[in-house]
Every structure is written in structure tokens, then in C-alpha cells.
Write a protein that holds these residues in place. Structure first.
Motif, PDB file in Angstrom:
ATOM      1  N   ALA A  18     -47.645  35.674  29.523  1.00 28.17           N
ATOM      2  CA  ALA A  18     -46.676  35.911  30.232  1.00 28.17           C
ATOM      3  C   ALA A  18     -47.325  37.910  30.015  1.00 28.17           C
ATOM      4  N   ALA A  19     -46.608  38.963  30.368  1.00 27.31           N
ATOM      5  CA  ALA A  19     -47.025  39.853  30.669  1.00 27.31           C
ATOM      6  C   ALA A  19     -46.636  40.981  29.653  1.00 27.31           C
ATOM      7  N   VAL A  25     -39.573  37.079  27.913  1.00 26.94           N
ATOM      8  CA  VAL A  25     -39.824  36.023  29.005  1.00 26.94           C
ATOM      9  C   VAL A  25     -38.247  35.468  29.837  1.00 26.94           C
ATOM     10  N   MET A  26     -37.963  35.437  30.985  1.00 30.21           N
ATOM     11  CA  MET A  26     -36.914  34.989  32.348  1.00 30.21           C
ATOM     12  C   MET A  26     -37.186  33.417  31.731  1.00 30.21           C
ATOM     13  N   LEU A  32     -35.426  34.932  26.751  1.00 28.83           N
ATOM     14  CA  LEU A  32     -34.978  34.182  25.657  1.00 28.83           C
ATOM     15  C   LEU A  32     -34.184  34.544  24.606  1.00 28.83           C
ATOM     16  N   LEU A  33     -34.666  36.212  24.579  1.00 23.67           N
ATOM     17  CA  LEU A  33     -33.683  36.521  23.975  1.00 23.67           C
ATOM     18  C   LEU A  33     -32.446  36.217  23.692  1.00 23.67           C
ATOM     19  N   GLU A  34     -31.760  36.301  24.935  1.00 20.90           N
ATOM     20  CA  GLU A  34     -30.192  36.114  25.517  1.00 20.90           C
ATOM     21  C   GLU A  34     -29.564  34.703  25.096  1.00 20.90           C
ATOM     22  N   ASP A 212     -45.344  24.157  29.028  1.00 25.91           N
ATOM     23  CA  ASP A 212     -44.943  23.110  28.497  1.00 25.91           C
ATOM     24  C   ASP A 212     -43.225  23.419  27.647  1.00 25.91           C
ATOM     25  N   ASP A 213     -43.254  24.034  26.640  1.00 32.00           N
ATOM     26  CA  ASP A 213     -42.169  24.761  26.307  1.00 32.00           C
ATOM     27  C   ASP A 213     -41.297  25.198  27.075  1.00 32.00           C
ATOM     28  N   LEU A 214     -41.221  26.017  27.473  1.00 34.60           N
ATOM     29  CA  LEU A 214     -40.620  26.888  28.788  1.00 34.60           C
ATOM     30  C   LEU A 214     -40.062  25.992  29.397  1.00 34.60           C
TER      31      LEU A 214
END
Length: 224
Positions: A18-19, A25-26, A32-34, A212-214
Motif C-alpha cells: 500500500a502507498a 487502506v480501503m 480499516l480505521l473506520e 490475503d488478510d485484506l
């Protein structure tokens, strides 16, 4: 005794490719935070959340807070270069009545509100430090610097520890006062001579580390 959550939104997300920092990260139409914040705020025991975000993403964390169900109960502060410094920044932003503190990682975005409630109950029942853990199913080998096995611990006595982790405020603050570094807050409490109780964790409280987790988060969100 009021309950606060220090929600750490750090981690660079390099293994995700991720950048942006991992917490931003969406997935499933939100960061993820949301997702993590939504579940924490669903726990009726929680009266205050401190989001600890990278200085570069304070504005975005603030926008996430404003969209949350209880924006008045959420504060945002800048974290440090290491995890312990970030948690310490969250502790410094606690409100006067916050007597029980849970430290949580936004990367464990699906940890359910029921887990939060269970941990708070354990602290209120007399345990000053409580962490969730799952039994270890793989055989674990301890190796030396050359990769030679030196021991095979009994896995029946091992637990894979998760977050959130719950503490009496004064216990956690005392542990952090040492200035030591650790991979989790329970280790700081242990190093300070405190006793940490492990209770059953939750499979949904897994940590997002790889693509994979995402994808697994996405599947859980899709399935409801």
C-alpha cells in the motif's frame, strides 16, 4: 469508572503493497480505521476513543471521526515513531474519568464489540491487565542464531495474543513510564512486574498484514 480505547492507526503497510499507512487502506468501501472505530463505538461500555494516527494523516483521521456515530467521544492525536511512543501519546490524551483503558490496533479491524465488552468485564471483576489469546495450533520450534532447534515448547501452554488489550489506567501508565519498547502493552506490564490474565480471544480479531488478510476482511464484510 469510564472506559477509553486508544486506537493505534500506525503501521506502514509495506507488506500490503500500500502507498498509505495500513489503517487508511480501503476495504469494503471504508478504511480499516473506520471499520475498527465503528466496532469499538458499538460497545456500550466505551465512552471515549483516542485515535493515534501518523502526523501525515491527522486530517484524514479527523474526517473519519466526524463521520463516526459518536464524533464528540473521539479525539485524534499524532503518534510517535515506535508503537510504545504512539500508545503513550494516546494515554496523554485520556480524559479525567477514563479509568479503564483498552489498547487496540486498527489493523485488527474486525475485532467485535463483544470482545471489548468481555475484556472490560474482566477488568471490572478485579483483573488489572487482561488480553485475548487463541490457542496455538502449529508446533513451535525455538531456534538459535544458526537456525538450529534448541527447544520445542509445549503448545498447550502457548497463546497467540491479540488486541484489544485492557488495563486499569494506572497499571498501563506505570508500565509505560519505564520508557521500554515492546511488541504489545501486556509485555510492558509484565516487565514492570504486573500480572496479565489471558482470556479467550476471537478469530475475527486477526491482524491485517498481507493482501490475503485484506481479502479475508473483504469476504467477512460481504458475508455480513
Amino acid at each position: 469508572m469510564s472506559v477509553a480505547v486508544v486506537l493505534v492507526a500506525g503501521g506502514q503497510g509495506r507488506r500490503l503493497g500500500a502507498a498509505e499507512p495500513k489503517a487508511f487502506v480501503m476495504v469494503g468501501g471504508a478504511t480499516l480505521l473506520e471499520h475498527a472505530l465503528r466496532r469499538v463505538l458499538t460497545a456500550s461500555e466505551v465512552s471515549h476513543v483516542v485515535i493515534v494516527a501518523p502526523a501525515s494523516h491527522l486530517e484524514e483521521a479527523g474526517a473519519i471521526t466526524s463521520r463516526s456515530a459518536r464524533p464528540a467521544d473521539v479525539d485524534v492525536v499524532a503518534g510517535g515513531s515506535e508503537r510504545s511512543a504512539s500508545v503513550a501519546a494516546g494515554l496523554a490524551a485520556l480524559r479525567r474519568d477514563d479509568g479503564i483503558v483498552l489498547v487496540h490496533d486498527a489493523a485488527r479491524a474486525l475485532a467485535p464489540a463483544e470482545l471489548v465488552s468481555r475484556l472490560v468485564h474482566e477488568v471490572r471483576s478485579g483483573h488489572p491487565a487482561v488480553v485475548p489469546g487463541l490457542p496455538v495450533t502449529d508446533t513451535i520450534k525455538q531456534v538459535d542464531a544458526d537456525g538450529v532447534v534448541v527447544a520445542t515448547p509445549d503448545r498447550a501452554a502457548l497463546r497467540a495474543v491479540q488486541t484489544p488489550q485492557a488495563f486499569l489506567r494506572e497499571v498501563l501508565q506505570h508500565a509505560h513510564a519505564s520508557g521500554a519498547e515492546a511488541t504489545d502493552d501486556a509485555a510492558l506490564v509484565e516487565a514492570a512486574g504486573g500480572h496479565v490474565r489471558v482470556v479467550p480471544g476471537d478469530a475475527l480479531a486477526f491482524k491485517v498484514t498481507t493482501p490475503d488478510d485484506l481479502a479475508l476482511v473483504e469476504r467477512h464484510l460481504t458475508q455480513g
